[in-house]
Design an enzyme around this catalytic site. Sequence first.
Site, short mmCIF file in Angstrom:
data_model
loop_
_atom_site.label_atom_id
_atom_site.label_comp_id
_atom_site.label_asym_id
_atom_site.label_seq_id
_atom_site.Cartn_x
_atom_site.Cartn_y
_atom_site.Cartn_z
N HIS A 253 0.45 -0.93 0.69
CA HIS A 253 -0.18 0.29 0.60
C HIS A 253 0.81 1.36 0.41
CE1 HIS A 253 -2.90 3.42 1.52
NE2 HIS A 253 -4.29 1.63 1.24
N GLU A 308 -8.03 -4.85 -0.10
CA GLU A 308 -8.99 -5.82 -1.58
C GLU A 308 -8.40 -7.31 -0.69
OE1 GLU A 308 -10.12 -3.41 -2.18
OE2 GLU A 308 -9.50 -1.39 -3.68
N1 ACO Z 1 3.84 -7.58 -4.40
C1 ACO Z 1 5.63 -7.69 -4.88
N2 ACO Z 1 5.91 -6.70 -4.78
C2 ACO Z 1 5.12 -5.71 -4.07
C3 ACO Z 1 4.13 -5.07 -4.07
C4 ACO Z 1 3.07 -6.45 -4.75
N3 ACO Z 1 2.26 -6.03 -3.81
N4 ACO Z 1 3.70 -4.35 -3.93
C5 ACO Z 1 4.93 -3.57 -3.86
N5 ACO Z 1 6.51 -4.35 -4.33
C6 ACO Z 1 7.38 -4.28 -3.87
C7 ACO Z 1 7.38 -3.03 -5.91
O1 ACO Z 1 8.21 -4.33 -6.89
C8 ACO Z 1 9.15 -2.56 -5.36
O2 ACO Z 1 9.89 -3.22 -5.14
P1 ACO Z 1 11.84 -3.47 -6.41
O3 ACO Z 1 11.87 -1.20 -5.02
O4 ACO Z 1 12.58 -3.94 -6.04
O5 ACO Z 1 11.08 -2.26 -7.61
C9 ACO Z 1 8.45 -2.77 -3.92
O6 ACO Z 1 7.74 -3.45 -3.55
C10 ACO Z 1 7.70 -0.52 -3.78
O7 ACO Z 1 6.94 -0.55 -4.58
P2 ACO Z 1 5.94 0.90 -4.71
O8 ACO Z 1 5.37 0.09 -6.26
O9 ACO Z 1 6.96 1.84 -4.52
O10 ACO Z 1 5.23 0.93 -3.98
P3 ACO Z 1 4.21 1.43 -3.25
O11 ACO Z 1 4.41 2.30 -1.97
O12 ACO Z 1 4.25 2.62 -4.28
O13 ACO Z 1 2.80 0.95 -4.01
C11 ACO Z 1 1.13 -0.88 -4.55
C12 ACO Z 1 1.82 0.33 -3.23
C13 ACO Z 1 0.14 0.14 -6.05
C14 ACO Z 1 -0.46 -0.90 -3.67
C15 ACO Z 1 1.82 -2.36 -5.01
O14 ACO Z 1 2.05 -2.10 -2.83
C16 ACO Z 1 1.20 -2.95 -5.64
O15 ACO Z 1 1.43 -2.57 -7.33
N6 ACO Z 1 0.01 -3.70 -5.18
C17 ACO Z 1 -1.07 -5.13 -5.83
C18 ACO Z 1 -1.76 -4.25 -6.48
C19 ACO Z 1 -2.55 -4.20 -4.61
O16 ACO Z 1 -2.82 -4.63 -4.21
N7 ACO Z 1 -3.59 -2.70 -5.59
C20 ACO Z 1 -4.42 -2.23 -3.72
C21 ACO Z 1 -4.08 -1.56 -3.03
S1 ACO Z 1 -5.39 -1.24 -1.80
C22 ACO Z 1 -6.22 0.23 -2.68
O17 ACO Z 1 -6.20 0.81 -3.83
C23 ACO Z 1 -7.83 0.56 -1.40
#
Ligand code: ACO
Length: 372
Positions: A253, A308
């Site tokens: 998140h 979610e």
């Molecule tokens: N699975 C695997 N790796 C992940 C995940 C995940 N769910 N989430 C983050 N990471 C990793 C990224 O690959 C990244 O790795 P890197 O630094 O090696 O490239 C690192 O963690 C940071 O990722 P960011 O995208 O910068 O993290 P951010 O906090 O901005 O992302 C997000 C938040 C978009 C929700 C992300 O965690 C994600 O894509 N999750 C999966 C989709 C999801 O569940 N969305 C629902 C969110 S809740 C809502 O919308 C109400």
Amino acid sequence: MEPATESRSYSPGLEGVLAGETAIALVDGKNGRLTYRGYPIGELVRHGSYADVAELLWTGEWGPGARLACASLSPPVLAALRNLPDGANAMDALRSAVSAWGAAERPGWPPSAEQARALTAMTPTALAGYARLQQGLEPIEPDPDLPLAAGFLYQLTGELPDEADARALDAYLIVAAEHSFNASTFAARVITSTKSDLASAVCGAIGALKGPLHGGAPTEVASQLLQIGSPERAEAWMRGALDRGERLMGFGHRVYRAYDPRAAALREVAEGMANAADWLKLAVAVEDVALRLLAERHPDRGLKTNVEYYTAAVLQGVGLPPAIFPATFAMARHAGWTAHCIEQASANRLIRPDVRYVGPAERSLPGVGATA
Ligand code: ACO
């Protein structure tokens, strides 16, 4: 002429920028806490209904026993739903219904709790009506004696819902009702700040929520669990996904670095649902493996379960088709969006930030310049 040198800092995505003040909700990502008007989300789910919580968001007052039933659709809204082109999805339908509602009702400025109640009562009927029309069935008139969640389920199926299902959906509506300055809420506030009407603000918010980065995850969580199929397959499936650089849906998140309190509240609800039992067993087993693998790969990132994840179990458990999960989220968020519109209007200032110009310096059109 050279552009003036800009010394102010710029934060892409406005991350970390304070863009307003609110007394509606507090999201404490570090500690995994969420409060509406100061009350913890877990207490609200255990002791309140969506109607109570919506009133709390709109008025700031806690008064258990509030009533909010689904409202009938006016002819313009029904016509908008019937005239949707083939292939329009549930979010398109909801946005069109709200737009038609606004054109017919002409809610004046400033937005009020009364307008918010009317709009929030209309959208479940519109969404259920759309879902039935998609199946070649006629929409069902709302039952004014049923609370919103039960009424929505009734209008989807034509049958009185199981009490536990209605309660579970109501709990979901509570946790999804509000989440501070996310993209869709900010969009609603920007529109309200121009002194535009409540329906226009909510149409904009639905548009923002339609994007997969904001509102699309529960459908993907459901498909992820379907593909995994059984707890024994979880580790290999998820290792493969992570090795391919894919994300595990329902984890991570932008704000929470701890277990999302909404996921905890929904898991508790899912545990009480007979219809979610098989899903829940799978979801719990898969979650354990996912958290272990994510901690291995990103030990410093705090990637935990988000709302979610258990949303998928609850919505699936109450029998909603995954295609309307995002629109059900939008339906729940009406309470929060409209509360923010009311709050924005109460101390309004047009939202109009600055931007750093990075284009060419001023120049003449080819062949027109001063040197010609
Ligand atoms: N699975 C695997 N790796 C992940 C995940 C995940 N769910 N989430 C983050 N990471 C990793 C990224 O690959 C990244 O790795 P890197 O630094 O090696 O490239 C690192 O963690 C940071 O990722 P960011 O995208 O910068 O993290 P951010 O906090 O901005 O992302 C997000 C938040 C978009 C929700 C992300 O965690 C994600 O894509 N999750 C999966 C989709 C999801 O569940 N969305 C629902 C969110 S809740 C809502 O919308 C109400």
